[in-house]
Design an enzyme around this catalytic site. Structure first.
Site, PDB file in Angstrom:
ATOM      1  NE  ARG A   1      -2.823   1.972  -0.736  1.00 44.60           N
ATOM      2  CZ  ARG A   1      -2.881   1.320  -2.065  1.00 44.60           C
ATOM      3  NH1 ARG A   1      -3.690   0.367  -2.105  1.00 44.60           N
ATOM      4  NH2 ARG A   1      -2.523   1.960  -3.106  1.00 44.60           N
TER       5      ARG A   1
ATOM      6  CE  LYS B   1       0.038  28.559  -5.403  1.00 43.98           C
ATOM      7  NZ  LYS B   1      -1.197  29.267  -6.340  1.00 43.98           N
TER       8      LYS B   1
ATOM      9  CE  LYS C   1       5.146  35.069  -5.277  1.00 40.68           C
ATOM     10  NZ  LYS C   1       4.362  33.842  -5.089  1.00 40.68           N
TER      11      LYS C   1
ATOM     12  CD  GLU D   1       3.011  37.853  -8.613  1.00 42.10           C
ATOM     13  OE1 GLU D   1       3.564  36.896  -7.814  1.00 42.10           O
ATOM     14  OE2 GLU D   1       1.627  38.255  -8.240  1.00 42.10           O
TER      15      GLU D   1
ATOM     16  CG  ASP E   1      -0.153  36.451 -11.012  1.00 41.62           C
ATOM     17  OD1 ASP E   1      -0.301  35.142 -11.191  1.00 41.62           O
ATOM     18  OD2 ASP E   1      -0.836  36.981  -9.962  1.00 41.62           O
TER      19      ASP E   1
END
Lengths: 283, 283, 283, 283, 283, 283
Positions: free
Chosen positions: D104, D139, D171, D201, D222
């Site tokens: 598993r 992420k 940012k 950004e 972005d």
């Protein structure tokens, strides 16, 4: 019972590493450093100094392997074997320095775990005529639960819950908080995960009757008289397992077993254990 | 003896974390999850169920603190205190869920450590008339040495070597490898770090005499008769400490003490311990 | 369902530490180091960008606390809450450096766990008319099982086995090794610990009948047709729980539920999850 | 792309150990303990149940090796290979207990990592006509970043920053704190370590123009429209890399690629992944 | 330069815990246990015994906090401050036992890190007239890289690559394996992640010219003569950063700086460091 | 001195793992990933670039083994060997990727430890005519004490206390707290464990006389003049070891040795060390 599979090594390796780390400090074995030549080798024998059941060999094997992979460990009587005074349980062969550095830690594991297995086996023998199980509790030495539960298996006992996360046990505190036995048991039977067993603790026959109606998986009969135990057994027509606990010792266990309960759980199996004496000798 | 400083928290925190991790699995306390409201609080009392010496409170305090920093732990009888049946040792007050989740782990620490302190105190009491110390060995539970040695202190005993890296102990194996007592002891006395004590184990008076000439810090008299012990004591005119070990139990310890040895070391202090029964009760 | 207790912090702390360690490397946040003044503070808001169920807040709270204990985290919609696009779930107030350093890790926890909770809630909604449970499996992300199982609870589902050590599940491999269904089930029913449930997997009605005779706690009906599921439900007169698995998705789950099974277990709840989009915004 | 070197084992070993520890609890595999004879061996095959790209084999190999070094793992399609339904990816041969205990966990690694590689490969295929890279973000699943980034490589993508400590990304928050784009970018270009790239950004063409003057290594565009992206590309005469992010999915990615940007970064590659279905079958 | 942000505590906490664990063994501070009353408190002062730059205070603060949260640590000259002989850098006030137990470990951190900062500052001062940076390398003490790189920042230097995973450095070995400079550099420029800088090492002007054509981010000029360095600087019309290394010491560094290179990297900053002497005194 | 046993691997393995983890980040060696073919192998040689004493080989061996067990490490001059410029100390043969990934970490261990051994050997050589020992202190690099103390042994020095838990050292702080030298020394001599040595620090001859009466195991003569040292030596008729410390350097050490003290302890042995330059070259 000698057919218990070993624990996954990944589970016991941290226990063995910690034990060696606390014994080695920052310099290792000062004495061996000074007195044992790098080239000295030996074969030493684990010899039983009493009659009992072996456990902890898996940890002992790993102890030597972590100190020096060149040590050869041979097992003659695996975990779960009954041995008597003088039985050669296993041998280790390899560099003398490694043997001396690992000896105490390996024996500490074996002495404690064999002590648990031996104590368990004595309880099991006492109840042999009865169809009853001897089980451990969560009263284990902090950090060693997996090994100690395994030692109970080696002695012929059973393990019970492994953790708070394995199964549900409702005790008096919970019942009080939930507003009574009925409410508590109903809440638990409704909410319990379908893969988790539910056990409810009672200490009177009256409580037992209330709980039995809900057909929990297990009812724990805590500190009840032999008469009360018998009455509960007689009342139980369901698949519910009856477990007795409290006041269990070598003198009382057979009588408790004779009441017909299914399981007797005993904290002492893991919390009040005499070391089983094993020596590591030259021949 | 109640004036023993606590261990550094950094030393015991890993022990407590491991104990909680093995008890919590991946879901925490299934039963409390279902039955104990988030807002329920309680005050519970650690009550002694026997007569003995308390130890392990420091670990118990940390157990509750790690489960929930909002639990308030109050100590009435600190580690090292003598208590009797019914003594309230400490109290915990806070969220009921936290109390129930930490209870078993805290009691596992306290039961074992108080058992060690109590057993030690019994040995110490037996030798009270004599100027002798009771000392532990390295036969401790793997992973718990720091706590168990501290428990021996709480019981009035002494700790002995903390690890293989702390001091030098020459045993028969080493002597054989070094080519005899003289060679071994000479090598060790020459090579030992100036901050490390040297102990040499002997099991006959003849060996004792050979070793004594080298004036090691300690001579360990292993499994010797009372007569032999007395003879060694009489022969010793130096600062060398004489330590007796082997075959020490409640019946023999006073006689061994009476021989005049300085230290009696006992593996059983940490390897063969009855749990000291402490309950966590509502009032 | 919003009344799920938090996990013990000791269980999730290692997960959060690892996540931060892998994100900080040896220099921390290079950008914040250069651009964010030590004295800058801010209040930021976790705002939902979709409709779903919140989970992972406990890990997010700990993330900020471990980066800087001076960050104040306020929760408006606790784990298990349903939120919609624009809902302010929580706020963090404190040093800007800490907020920026913890942001990504906190959102990674919340996005994944809220995704699981949301997906679970969708399945639960689909079967709402039926008396059936939606349960997770062991198909969880390695290292995050405790959090992911908790997220399933937050979504209204159930957790199933926490580990291989919690309960017994007999599958076709085991049956083959044991020499047939009867032998396997008998062996397991005899040997299983009294606190461990026994589940047996079948994939035909014929097998089901064989297994049912042994009255295991659970029978897992794997990849069976709706007709076959209905037949099993009809045959079951015992307390045995019937669990369906295999081929479960949003289109099939309601029909499966309608067969009358007790539990439907779905690996996708934890292994095939869309991130639930949450932003950390200035206002 | 099949020519990606494996990760250092030291990096993934803790991930595999944690996964096994959470699956083994204190007793290991209860079911195998009862039903699988110590001597049973088998050969099992990892068979693809869909079309995609394999990843996670390195973790799977280590999973079996840590459970039992006697398991022999043979790889037919290494990480990065394209497989179709029915392809035999690898085989494991050895003690049946070990195979069942590791199954598993190994599949959990392979299912997730192959899911990432497969999703990445789909995006890469969509942009094949264009000279553009598909890149992951930070992420990732907490605790598994190294494996997930590697899976993106296996799928033909690129990894982007490994941590906050690898490169500088300015940012909007940073710009506000620094007092405007110019100040922020100037401060960063002056202070950045000479081995760290600087990315800034922007979300409008106006911002882009301001930033471009400073010639940072990368400008992150972005959530900009296709027209705006094209305008930025046209304006860029320098070595500055243009990276588009935001609103990227299977339908939009090709159009974004067609604007001429150098890199398209996609959080979903690692945060919204369907498990790639792989079975471990007997033949 | 005193405006360097602290490291994330999560990064340095394991370093401090390990240091304390190795210093505490199984009994803590034997001496303090015997001689320091539980109630004794004191205020002690960190006093500089030389002229230099402070670093390591963050680790020292954490050392005391982990030993006893009741210790109050006050900083007068934060990390990065220049101090002279006799400067009181900080004070600690609290239980004497804790102060004595933490003292050595805290000073070990401060002595080494301040040594690095001080050495760096000396190099920085030597090159002050030139527009050049002094940078560290990966030649750091195993396990302490984050702290040592931070100490270089405190001394006015720069950090360079944090790890093998941060940026790309092509050396002669790589070039040989790739089949020549052109092939190696082309492969790297094509394959490098867009967020990773590329540095190529050369040791002759001829090589430099070959590499410069590819416009890597950095060219490392290793062990080149001052004339050769000057020639490289003259040839470089691009944004490529020129870094000199090899044979850099207090006597040579100013001349190297005068050649016009952008960065001078020096292994000695972290691998050959004199302890900066700081005392912890009573007043 | 070349006959020093290696440390237990379990003690150094965590040091090596940490060092590799901090150097590998989440992607391993970006450069090798791009440029070194999987099949490339090589043999590289550790060549001394100076005259000194080798140490750290044990850590280097483990570094390569942990990166790739297929690397073959051959040692020509083991830890403790004297080497000169050009001596080939050892070789590594195996996959080029592994060699390059392990190189820096292995050299960081060897450079520092050989630096310590070499510095120690220089001090030892300075005092060769005298019957005196050179000893290290607890002023070691946090986290590396075991390796650094071993390096001191390799250089011919001695290790001194391994930790606060190994032996007792009474300093001025303790004396003040205890109410004077007599009280402090009496308390310690009475309370010290029989296996722990007692050292008392003095800085005047007057204090020395007071302390000597108690016959502690060691008296530490701190920062005393040569005349004072000689006076103490003359006064000492007991087995008490006299240790000098403070102000010891290459110019003063021989004169201090000539006073007749038994031990000279030097913090600089481990806290102010020049890297010993070792290269890893192709042939």
């Amino acid at each position: 019972m000698t057919n218990i599979p070993p624990l996954p090594q990944i589970v016991i390796e941290p226990m063995v590493r910690r034990a060696l780390e606390e014994d080695f400090g920052t310099a290792g074995d000062l004495t061996a450093n000074l007195l044992v030549p790098e080239t000295a080798t030996a074969t030493l024998y684990f010899k039983s100094r009493g009659t009992g059941v072996v456990s902890g060999l898996q940890a002992a094997i790993l102890t030597f392997a972590l100190v020096d992979p060149d040590v050869h460990f041979e097992t003659f009587y695996p975990d779960g074997s009954r041995v008597r005074k003088g039985t050669i349980i296993a041998s280790v062969e390899g560099p003398m320095r490694a043997l001396l550095m690992a000896e105490r830690t390996a024996l500490n594991f074996m002495g404690r775990m064999s002590g648990i297995a031996t104590l368990t086996a004595k309880f099991v023998a006492k109840v042999a005529p009865h169809d009853v199980r001897i089980a451990a509790t969560r009263k284990t030495t902090p950090g060693l639960r997996a090994l100690e539960k395994r030692a109970v298996l080696h002695g012929g006992g059973h393990t019970h819950r492994g953790s708070l996360s394995d199964a549900i046990m409702v005790k008096d505190n919970h019942i009080a908080l939930a507003g009574g036995v009925d409410k508590a048991v109903r809440a638990v039977m409704a909410g319990a995960d379908h893969m988790a067993k539910v056990s409810v603790e009672v200490d009177t026959v009256t409580q037992f009757k209330k709980v039995l109606k809900h057909r929990p998986d297990v009812i724990l009969l805590d500190n009840m008289s032999l008469d009360a135990l018998r009455e509960c057994v007689a009342l139980n027509k369901s698949k519910t397992t009856l477990e007795a606990s409290g006041g269990v010792n070598m003198r009382t266990v057979a009588n408790i077993a004779a009441t017909g309960v299914d399981v007797i759980s005993i904290g002492a199996l893991t919390h009040s254990v005499m070391n089983f004496d094993i020596g590591l000798d030259a021949g």
